[in-house]
Design a protein around this motif. Structure first.
Motif, PDB file in Angstrom:
ATOM      1  N   ALA A 310       8.662   0.866   4.977  1.00  0.00           N
ATOM      2  CA  ALA A 310       9.185   0.733   3.620  1.00  0.00           C
ATOM      3  C   ALA A 310       8.047   0.489   2.649  1.00  0.00           C
ATOM      4  O   ALA A 310       7.078  -0.173   2.968  1.00  0.00           O
ATOM      5  CB  ALA A 310      10.162  -0.459   3.563  1.00  0.00           C
ATOM      6  N   PRO A 311       8.179   1.050   1.432  1.00  0.00           N
ATOM      7  CA  PRO A 311       7.114   0.848   0.452  1.00  0.00           C
ATOM      8  C   PRO A 311       6.816  -0.620   0.196  1.00  0.00           C
ATOM      9  O   PRO A 311       5.688  -0.989  -0.046  1.00  0.00           O
ATOM     10  CB  PRO A 311       7.647   1.542  -0.808  1.00  0.00           C
ATOM     11  N   PHE A 369      -8.131   1.657   3.354  1.00  0.00           N
ATOM     12  CA  PHE A 369      -6.779   2.203   3.506  1.00  0.00           C
ATOM     13  C   PHE A 369      -5.837   1.596   2.454  1.00  0.00           C
ATOM     14  O   PHE A 369      -4.999   2.295   1.873  1.00  0.00           O
ATOM     15  CB  PHE A 369      -6.246   1.922   4.911  1.00  0.00           C
ATOM     16  N   ALA A 370      -5.985   0.275   2.200  1.00  0.00           N
ATOM     17  CA  ALA A 370      -5.147  -0.377   1.197  1.00  0.00           C
ATOM     18  C   ALA A 370      -5.462   0.158  -0.204  1.00  0.00           C
ATOM     19  O   ALA A 370      -4.565   0.319  -1.041  1.00  0.00           O
ATOM     20  CB  ALA A 370      -5.345  -1.888   1.241  1.00  0.00           C
ATOM     21  N   ARG A 377       0.030   4.749  -5.563  1.00  0.00           N
ATOM     22  CA  ARG A 377       1.075   4.192  -6.421  1.00  0.00           C
ATOM     23  C   ARG A 377       0.775   4.450  -7.897  1.00  0.00           C
ATOM     24  O   ARG A 377       1.692   4.541  -8.717  1.00  0.00           O
ATOM     25  CB  ARG A 377       1.227   2.693  -6.163  1.00  0.00           C
ATOM     26  N   GLU A 378      -0.513   4.543  -8.223  1.00  0.00           N
ATOM     27  CA  GLU A 378      -0.898   4.777  -9.604  1.00  0.00           C
ATOM     28  C   GLU A 378      -0.980   6.262  -9.944  1.00  0.00           C
ATOM     29  O   GLU A 378      -1.328   6.620 -11.071  1.00  0.00           O
ATOM     30  CB  GLU A 378      -2.257   4.116  -9.878  1.00  0.00           C
ATOM     31  N   LEU A 418      -0.825   8.167   7.275  1.00  0.00           N
ATOM     32  CA  LEU A 418      -0.180   9.395   7.743  1.00  0.00           C
ATOM     33  C   LEU A 418       1.151   9.600   7.038  1.00  0.00           C
ATOM     34  O   LEU A 418       1.522  10.728   6.677  1.00  0.00           O
ATOM     35  CB  LEU A 418       0.023   9.336   9.256  1.00  0.00           C
ATOM     36  N   ASP A 419       1.884   8.521   6.841  1.00  0.00           N
ATOM     37  CA  ASP A 419       3.169   8.616   6.151  1.00  0.00           C
ATOM     38  C   ASP A 419       2.988   9.159   4.735  1.00  0.00           C
ATOM     39  O   ASP A 419       3.729  10.037   4.287  1.00  0.00           O
ATOM     40  CB  ASP A 419       3.817   7.225   6.111  1.00  0.00           C
ATOM     41  N   ARG A 420       1.959   8.681   4.029  1.00  0.00           N
ATOM     42  CA  ARG A 420       1.724   9.172   2.671  1.00  0.00           C
ATOM     43  C   ARG A 420       1.274  10.631   2.666  1.00  0.00           C
ATOM     44  O   ARG A 420       1.456  11.334   1.674  1.00  0.00           O
ATOM     45  CB  ARG A 420       0.667   8.303   1.973  1.00  0.00           C
TER      46      ARG A 420
END
Length: 516
Positions: A310-311, A369-370, A377-378, A418-420
């Protein structure tokens, strides 16, 4: 009379330039001037002028050039001047009898040697060299600035041939050495702005000269312009990777770390510019033995995809300071030296929750990674891709050094990346995390690195386990254990096959699967 070789060849008399003749005649003149007052054999002159392709009978042609040069030298001589330049024929060859002080190239050498003599006494550093002595440094800086001011451009500019190229390379190296010595003197005098003003133009001339980047980054840091210093490091790191396929050297990496942590006293001495054109061979990590587990997933439709994280579970940049640090980190590839054996001892590289803090490189990989997540998000896709690429390189380095300790703590961050990128999975999350944290026995880390490093982002979900299955079942293809072992064409075909089966798409071009 003035002979200028540090740029286009010029001979000036009474302040006015003289006609130095054709390019071939200029090479003959340069060959004599470079070795002023030393005899040069006819064979050596022929070799310098024509290299491996001399005319059928070179001597008459050479004599004609020498005759015209003698005429040129007569124009420079004042009546009754016993010091006028002249060409003499001696037993050992031809000699240009001229005061070296009349040649910019020899004046440059003399000035630099004067500094070296001050710095050395009986082969050891002199007392002036060993202590911070402002008069000594003022003299050094002024002498080296005078020497560097003699340069008007590329030595022997416009002249072709192997000999001319060798002369240019040699004197470029001397110039770089002089610049570094001058910058060190300016640092000791507390004048970093002088270096900031002068060196950028030189870095444009020598884009791969690492010592120049060292002194410039050090000057920017000393002047309180740390962000610019880090930008310079990032740009130079990328340039080295693109042009030579290598990363920055040990000294520049050490300086980068000093700037990054805000150390106000970075290394003061830069090495001579021996690394100006450094190259290195790429060394692939060894392929460990072991039988890779293959998931029980056919290349066809998969209906039990697990939910992606989840985001809200994604880590956010906690403070403005951390956010600024991450923004800087994405501009550079964290160097391999940061993951040396000392900082990667088993007791320093434990995973999260193992009782001790993770090693700095592991933490930095997580931060990268963070940072990519924050940029996503931006809406800053380009910055996000750069952060992921840098994180993947560091992740691969960590895996190569101690996979058992370094891979598992990074697996969750890899999964989110990977999800992104539009990569999903159909096996339970704990199992997939286990495979992503096991580069020795599974191809998952290598294939994930290949996908993320290339910046691929898929428009429709691509199941990692299905792609791995397709890749490993491609005839004649070995299961990869390093990103370098992943064949891009095979990987693209594995993704295409999966999407056609999974989504029923008629796509035949891989690029059509990627987000714009």
């Amino acid at each position: 009379m003035d002979f200028r070789l540090l740029g286009e060849i010029e001979v000036r008399s009474a302040g006015r330039p003289l006609d130095v003749g054709t390019p071939r005649q200029q090479v003959v003149l340069a060959a004599l001037v470079v070795d002023a007052r030393r005899p040069i054999s006819i064979e050596a002159l022929v070799d310098r002028v024509w290299g491996h392709d001399p005319p059928a009978n070179p001597r008459p042609v050479l004599y004609a050039h020498l005759s015209r040069i003698r005429g040129l030298l007569r124009q420079t001589a004042a009546p009754g001047d016993a010091t006028a330049a002249r060409i003499e024929r001696r037993h050992a060859g031809y000699v240009l009898d001229i005061d070296p002080e009349l040649v910019d190239l020899h004046r440059f050498r003399r000035l630099v040697e004067r500094v070296e003599q001050v710095e050395q006494v009986d082969g050891r550093p002199s007392p002036c060299r060993q202590r911070d002595d402002r008069p000594c440094d003022e003299a050094r800086a002024a002498t080296l600035a005078e020497a560097l001011g003699l340069w008007r451009g590329e030595p022997l500019a416009g002249l072709s041939g192997e000999w001319a190229a060798q002369v240019r390379a040699s004197w470029h190296q001397r110039r770089l050495d002089a610049v570094v010595r001058w910058a060190q003197a300016e640092f000791r005098l507390g004048r970093p702005t002088a270096v900031i003003s002068a060196v950028p133009d030189l870095t444009a001339e020598y884009p791969l000269a690492e010592p120049l980047e060292c002194v410039l980054i050090q000057a920017l840091h000393a002047a309180g312009r740390g962000a610019e210093a880090l930008d310079r490091y990032g740009a130079f790191r990328r340039r080295l990777a693109e042009e030579l396929g290598v990363g920055p050297g040990k000294e520049l990496r050490s300086l980068y770390q000093s700037v990054l942590i805000g150390d106000r006293h970075p290394p003061r001495e830069a090495s001579p510019p021996a690394l100006a054109h450094r190259t290195a061979a790429a060394v692939a990590p060894p392929v460990p033995a072991g039988t890779p587990p293959s998931p029980e997933v056919p290349p066809g439709p998969v209906d039990t995809a697990a939910a992606a994280p989840a985001p809200s579970s994604r880590p956010r940049v906690r403070t403005s300071h951390r956010r600024a640090l991450l923004a800087v980190l994405v501009a550079v590839v964290l160097p391999a030296a940061m993951v040396s054996a000392r900082v990667l001892r088993p007791d320093e590289c434990g995973p999260e929750g193992s009782g001790g803090p993770p090693a700095a490189p592991v933490e930095r990989a997580r931060e990268l990674f963070a940072a990519a997540e924050a940029f996503d998000r931006e809406g800053r896709a380009r910055d996000a891709r750069a952060a992921v690429a840098d994180a993947v390189r560091l992740w691969e380095e960590l895996n190569g050094l101690d996979p058992d300790r370094n891979a598992p703590p990074l697996a969750p961050a890899v999964l989110r990346a990977l999800d992104r990128a539009g990569v999903d999975f159909s096996v339970p999350r704990p199992e997939l995390l286990s495979w992503l944290g096991d580069p020795v026995h599974t191809p998952y880390p290598a294939i994930s690195q290949a996908i993320l490093a290339r910046g691929w982002r898929f428009t429709a979900p691509v199941f990692l386990d299905a792609v791995v299955w397709n890749y490993e079942h491609t005839p004649g293809t070995a299961s990869p254990r390093a990103a370098a072992d992943v064949h891009t064409d095979v990987l693209k075909a594995a993704v295409l096959e999966h999407t056609r089966t999974r989504h029923g798409t008629p796509v035949t071009e891989f690029d059509h699967l990627l987000a714009p």
